[in-house]
Design an enzyme around this catalytic site. Structure first.
Site, PDB file in Angstrom:
ATOM      1  N   ARG A 198      -8.264  -0.002 -16.692  1.00 49.63           N
ATOM      2  CA  ARG A 198      -7.655  -0.862 -15.680  1.00 49.63           C
ATOM      3  C   ARG A 198      -8.561  -2.040 -15.340  1.00 49.63           C
ATOM      4  NH1 ARG A 198      -5.513   2.045 -10.381  1.00 49.63           N
ATOM      5  NH2 ARG A 198      -7.710   1.960  -9.823  1.00 49.63           N
ATOM      6  N   LYS A 236      -6.251  -5.300 -10.128  1.00 55.90           N
ATOM      7  CA  LYS A 236      -7.023  -4.872  -8.954  1.00 55.90           C
ATOM      8  C   LYS A 236      -8.077  -5.932  -8.673  1.00 55.90           C
ATOM      9  CE  LYS A 236      -8.641  -0.520  -6.983  1.00 55.90           C
ATOM     10  NZ  LYS A 236      -7.458  -0.141  -6.194  1.00 55.90           N
ATOM     11  N   GLU A 288       5.146  -2.102  -2.673  1.00 59.24           N
ATOM     12  CA  GLU A 288       3.868  -1.387  -2.586  1.00 59.24           C
ATOM     13  C   GLU A 288       3.520  -1.071  -1.136  1.00 59.24           C
ATOM     14  OE1 GLU A 288       0.452  -0.394  -5.030  1.00 59.24           O
ATOM     15  OE2 GLU A 288       0.616  -2.545  -5.225  1.00 59.24           O
TER      16      GLU A 288
HETATM   17  C1  PLP Z   1      -6.424   0.761  -6.027  1.00 61.15           C
HETATM   18  C2  PLP Z   1      -5.032   0.496  -5.583  1.00 61.15           C
HETATM   19  C3  PLP Z   1      -4.050   1.513  -5.587  1.00 61.15           C
HETATM   20  C4  PLP Z   1      -4.357   2.947  -5.902  1.00 61.15           C
HETATM   21  O1  PLP Z   1      -4.806   3.169  -7.190  1.00 61.15           O
HETATM   22  P1  PLP Z   1      -5.561   4.525  -7.544  1.00 61.15           P
HETATM   23  O2  PLP Z   1      -5.957   4.356  -8.942  1.00 61.15           O
HETATM   24  O3  PLP Z   1      -4.586   5.622  -7.359  1.00 61.15           O
HETATM   25  O4  PLP Z   1      -6.707   4.644  -6.601  1.00 61.15           O
HETATM   26  C5  PLP Z   1      -2.753   1.167  -5.236  1.00 61.15           C
HETATM   27  N1  PLP Z   1      -2.424  -0.098  -4.873  1.00 61.15           N
HETATM   28  C6  PLP Z   1      -3.347  -1.077  -4.832  1.00 61.15           C
HETATM   29  C7  PLP Z   1      -2.931  -2.435  -4.417  1.00 61.15           C
HETATM   30  C8  PLP Z   1      -4.670  -0.813  -5.192  1.00 61.15           C
HETATM   31  O5  PLP Z   1      -5.573  -1.803  -5.143  1.00 61.15           O
END
Ligand code: PLP
Length: 339
Positions: free
Chosen positions: A80, A183, A219
């Site tokens: 990721r 992210k 989200e």
């Molecule tokens: C990090 C994040 C998540 C959760 O991801 P995980 O891999 O399950 O920790 C969900 N939404 C956003 C916007 C994020 O930045």
């Protein structure tokens, strides 16, 4: 190190002994460097500072009853971060360098991994920044990759309890063809004002709708949204949400439990048909949602008992936590054990 009161830990930064770093320059990544410094010296014209060339990850290490430390699905975090890097034209960190840095950061800070009984964990924060100077808008030629760790408390101090979330069409998190699926820090800057308004109103988070039509659920702030309806696990299909590794894992576990999986657009009005809803992510695994208020339309959606998590959320939560702490067999090969 000074004694840490494991029972009192929250989700905040606590200094540990070491962090690890690697620098990309002249076409290659440096050997991993171990440092005790919490400071970072970078050029004042670095692209991360001006133009937001920054991406991060979040994962956890858990100490089991057997005293072994387990890191959850770090290969997925590596992938990721590469995807995030490619999305904003940063130099991707090779998987091998990523996993080596994560393991090293944990190994160098073993005293900070909370004991099994505490229900706490060691949070691991990898980050990648453009550290070379540019004044015009273009990608940096130099990058810095850092992994630091910090112990964090159990998310649910008063038990696994539902929270309230709010919907408002006055806030969008990410555009359909923007960076919502990456992210990157920029998404978080863009959501801070809305997040504060939600917190001030007594909500745990904003539940964002798709920003094009404001018709579909997108989200749950910094977490993915999912719902349980009868025998179905339903989660949004959208190009502007971050692919959560927790959600990916819950989908697998739900499937293992015989639930049917639906990944599709979810109309806002469907909220009235769901038995259980929740937000999922590394921090909480599952944060059950007891109530969602559409504050523009003055409509409240409620789900089951406002004080108790639903049965399917509870089962999924216990199963995933069980795998992470080593209480349940790791049938999907998700954990890396550090002796
Ligand atoms: C990090 C994040 C998540 C959760 O991801 P995980 O891999 O399950 O920790 C969900 N939404 C956003 C916007 C994020 O930045």
């Amino acid at each position: 190190m000074s004694k840490i009161d494991w029972a009192k830990l929250s989700f905040s930064y606590i200094k540990t002994d070491y962090n690890v770093r690697s620098y990309y320059k002249d076409g290659q990544w440096s050997e991993l460097e171990e440092t005790t410094s919490e400071a970072l010296t970078i050029h004042m014209a670095a692209t991360c500072v001006h133009y937001g060339q920054e991406a991060f990850e979040g994962l956890k290490a858990f100490k089991g009853k057997d005293g072994k430390i387990r890191i959850f699905r770090m290969d997925e975090n590596a992938k990721r971060l590469q995807n995030s890097a490619n999305g904003i034209l940063m130099q991707p960190v090779p998987t091998e360098l990523f996993t080596k840095a994560v393991v090293r950061a944990v190994e160098l800070n073993l005293d900070y991994v909370p004991p099994y009984e505490s229900g706490a964990a060691l949070y691991i924060r990898p980050l990648l920044i453009g550290s070379g100077p540019k004044v015009g808008v273009s990608p940096s030629e130099e990058y810095t990759f850092i992994v630091f760790v910090t112990p964090v408390g159990p998310y649910f101090k008063e038990g696994f309890k539902p929270t309230k979330q709010m919907i408002s069409r006055n806030f969008d998190r990410a555009a359909p063809h923007g960076t919502g699926h990456l992210k990157v820090g920029g998404n978080y800057a863009a959501s801070m004002r809305a997040g504060k308004i939600a917190h001030d109103g007594g909500y745990s988070s904003v539940l964002y709708l798709d920003s094009k039509e404001h018709k579909y659920i997108d989200e749950a702030g910094p977490a993915n949204f999912f719902a349980i309806k009868g025998n179905k696990y339903i989660t949004p299909l959208s190009e502007s949400i971050l692919p959560s590794i927790t959600n990916m894992s819950l989908i697998q576990l739900a499937e293992d439990m015989g639930l049917e999986i639906e990944r599709r657009r979810i109309l806002l009005e469907e909220l009235s048909e769901f038995d259980e809803v929740g937000a999922c992510g590394t921090a909480a695994v599952i944060s059950p949602i007891g109530e969602i208020d559409d504050i523009d339309k003055n409509i409240s959606y409620t789900f089951g008992d406002p004080n108790v998590a639903g049965p399917t959320c509870t089962k999924l939560y216990n199963k995933l936590r069980g795998i992470q702490y080593g209480d349940e067999p790791d049938t999907h090969g998700w954990v890396t054990i550090i002796e």
